[in-house]
Design a protein around this motif. Sequence first.
Motif, PDB file in Angstrom:
ATOM      1  N   GLY A 198       0.825  -1.213   0.000  1.00 45.47           N
ATOM      2  CA  GLY A 198       0.000   0.000   0.000  1.00 45.47           C
ATOM      3  C   GLY A 198       0.853   1.254   0.000  1.00 45.47           C
ATOM      4  O   GLY A 198       1.984   1.266   0.482  1.00 45.47           O
ATOM      5  N   TYR A 199       0.299   2.301  -0.606  1.00 44.51           N
ATOM      6  CA  TYR A 199       0.928   3.625  -0.645  1.00 44.51           C
ATOM      7  C   TYR A 199       2.394   3.621  -1.062  1.00 44.51           C
ATOM      8  O   TYR A 199       3.244   4.242  -0.449  1.00 44.51           O
ATOM      9  CB  TYR A 199       0.764   4.335   0.700  1.00 44.51           C
ATOM     10  N   TYR A 209       2.102  -3.020   4.698  1.00 43.41           N
ATOM     11  CA  TYR A 209       3.234  -2.244   5.214  1.00 43.41           C
ATOM     12  C   TYR A 209       3.077  -2.009   6.721  1.00 43.41           C
ATOM     13  O   TYR A 209       4.046  -2.047   7.465  1.00 43.41           O
ATOM     14  CB  TYR A 209       3.308  -0.894   4.480  1.00 43.41           C
ATOM     15  N   HIS A 210       1.822  -1.791   7.145  1.00 43.01           N
ATOM     16  CA  HIS A 210       1.587  -1.544   8.570  1.00 43.01           C
ATOM     17  C   HIS A 210       1.075  -2.786   9.296  1.00 43.01           C
ATOM     18  O   HIS A 210       1.087  -2.819  10.522  1.00 43.01           O
ATOM     19  CB  HIS A 210       0.569  -0.402   8.754  1.00 43.01           C
ATOM     20  N   GLU A 238      17.459   5.200   5.367  1.00 39.95           N
ATOM     21  CA  GLU A 238      17.710   4.311   6.505  1.00 39.95           C
ATOM     22  C   GLU A 238      16.420   3.962   7.254  1.00 39.95           C
ATOM     23  O   GLU A 238      16.326   2.891   7.858  1.00 39.95           O
ATOM     24  CB  GLU A 238      18.727   4.942   7.477  1.00 39.95           C
ATOM     25  N   VAL A 239      15.443   4.854   7.206  1.00 42.82           N
ATOM     26  CA  VAL A 239      14.169   4.573   7.907  1.00 42.82           C
ATOM     27  C   VAL A 239      13.461   3.398   7.210  1.00 42.82           C
ATOM     28  O   VAL A 239      12.950   2.477   7.858  1.00 42.82           O
ATOM     29  CB  VAL A 239      13.265   5.831   7.928  1.00 42.82           C
ATOM     30  N   GLU A 240      13.477   3.413   5.893  1.00 40.64           N
ATOM     31  CA  GLU A 240      12.840   2.305   5.159  1.00 40.64           C
ATOM     32  C   GLU A 240      13.622   1.008   5.342  1.00 40.64           C
ATOM     33  O   GLU A 240      13.039  -0.071   5.464  1.00 40.64           O
ATOM     34  CB  GLU A 240      12.713   2.640   3.664  1.00 40.64           C
ATOM     35  N   ILE A 241      14.931   1.124   5.391  1.00 38.96           N
ATOM     36  CA  ILE A 241      15.731  -0.087   5.621  1.00 38.96           C
ATOM     37  C   ILE A 241      15.369  -0.666   6.988  1.00 38.96           C
ATOM     38  O   ILE A 241      15.182  -1.872   7.155  1.00 38.96           O
ATOM     39  CB  ILE A 241      17.236   0.233   5.499  1.00 38.96           C
ATOM     40  N   GLU A 242      15.225   0.204   7.966  1.00 34.49           N
ATOM     41  CA  GLU A 242      14.848  -0.247   9.305  1.00 34.49           C
ATOM     42  C   GLU A 242      13.468  -0.914   9.270  1.00 34.49           C
ATOM     43  O   GLU A 242      13.225  -1.896   9.972  1.00 34.49           O
ATOM     44  CB  GLU A 242      14.883   0.947  10.281  1.00 34.49           C
ATOM     45  N   HIS A 243      12.587  -0.388   8.436  1.00 33.71           N
ATOM     46  CA  HIS A 243      11.267  -1.017   8.315  1.00 33.71           C
ATOM     47  C   HIS A 243      11.426  -2.495   7.906  1.00 33.71           C
ATOM     48  O   HIS A 243      10.815  -3.388   8.499  1.00 33.71           O
ATOM     49  CB  HIS A 243      10.410  -0.281   7.278  1.00 33.71           C
TER      50      HIS A 243
END
Length: 413
Positions: free
Chosen positions: A27-28, A53-54, A89-94
């Motif tokens: 999503g999104y 994603y969530h 890095e935030v997406e990698i952490e996700h």
Amino acid sequence: MDKTESVKQFPDGFFWGAATASYQVEGYNENCDWALAARQGKVPQAGRLADHYHRFEEDFDIAKELGHNAHRFSVEWGRIEPRDGVFDEVEIEHYREVLRALKKRKITPFITLWHFTLPLWLSEKGGCEHKDFPKLFARYCAKVVEALGDLCEYYSTINEPNVYATHCYLYGTWPPFKRASIFGIKVGKEDGTSERTGSRASFWNILAYYRVVDRLARAHNLAYDAIKEVKPDANVSVVKHVHAFDHNGKVFNKLRAWVMTCFQTYFYMDKVRQKLDMIGLNYYRHTKYGDTQSYLLTDMGWNINPAGIYGALKILSRYKLPIVVAEAGIADRSDRFRADYIRIQVAAMHKALEEGVDVRGHMYWSLMDNYEWALGTEKCFGLVEIDYQTLKRTIRPSAHYYKKIIQKNAILE
Ligand code: BGC
């Protein structure tokens, strides 16, 4: 046990699970060529979809409840590298969170590094036609594996290179919507989507097709080396869609099956065979030239022939590598055929195993209903049904049948 029944046992440690792909469930995902095409009205809007994603924790709880011990998913290139050479890095952490969630449930992750969608910056440069595509792809792959390598051992570089190139450069139904024609005759059948895309057919797109297939082979080979540099023990594969072509024994039909297998499978696989630790097989389709049998159809209009996976496994066995079934599934909204489809397919896979094909696992496509590319969300492949209004997840009965196979690590026929 009835004398007529036989148990087909799978080896210890066999991987059982399901697969998804980022753009189809997260999503999104707005920073990619598909999202742009949706904004332009050329393909259906994706939007929130299953909001995986969530909600990945909830979805992995379901996978666990269904007995899965493996899960294949893809990471979204446009999220991880939103601009040329800039990594988020935030997406990698996700994705590290996603991997931890799988580990916590003792589900082995299989990551696909690229499943069809290109970051916008790259598609604007010409995507796979850009001469630097292989280098850019290898840089991205190395970065991802370096960042996720402590949490995951299995990586597939590219999902279905030929299917991608066919839809994008021969049929003109996927971005960048290039359609090929030979002597003025358009390649591919009209399924209603090509009009929406506004693609104009040209002979030159046949050359673009070959150029892209070749670049996708070079991209895999470069990525393989780049991954091994950052994680020498990574298990690296390519995921190949194999349309199993068969024949009725007549010479002409034998020749047709061979030519089509060369064109759709050997041509690509022979270019990457030196850089593989394993092969991912996606199986959906079987064509027997000279066949007189009639078949029921899936909601995609494809013949229901789950046993055809045997032929697809045999085709790949010539590379003498372990094979994991990375996708195999049926669009069946009513769930009338899915359990039988799985049973027959697993039995056919067992037959190949008995004959020495080194099959290591089976990932049903898909864990949940998703965005079926240019066809939108109408086609339901999921073991789990998604209500797109409420996001309610409902396990389909066939998923429980698959669970029984997994629990026994065997199929009772
Ligand atoms: C692709 C999936 C797709 C499925 C069903 C495979 O070709 O990898 O993304 O949803 O087939 O069409």
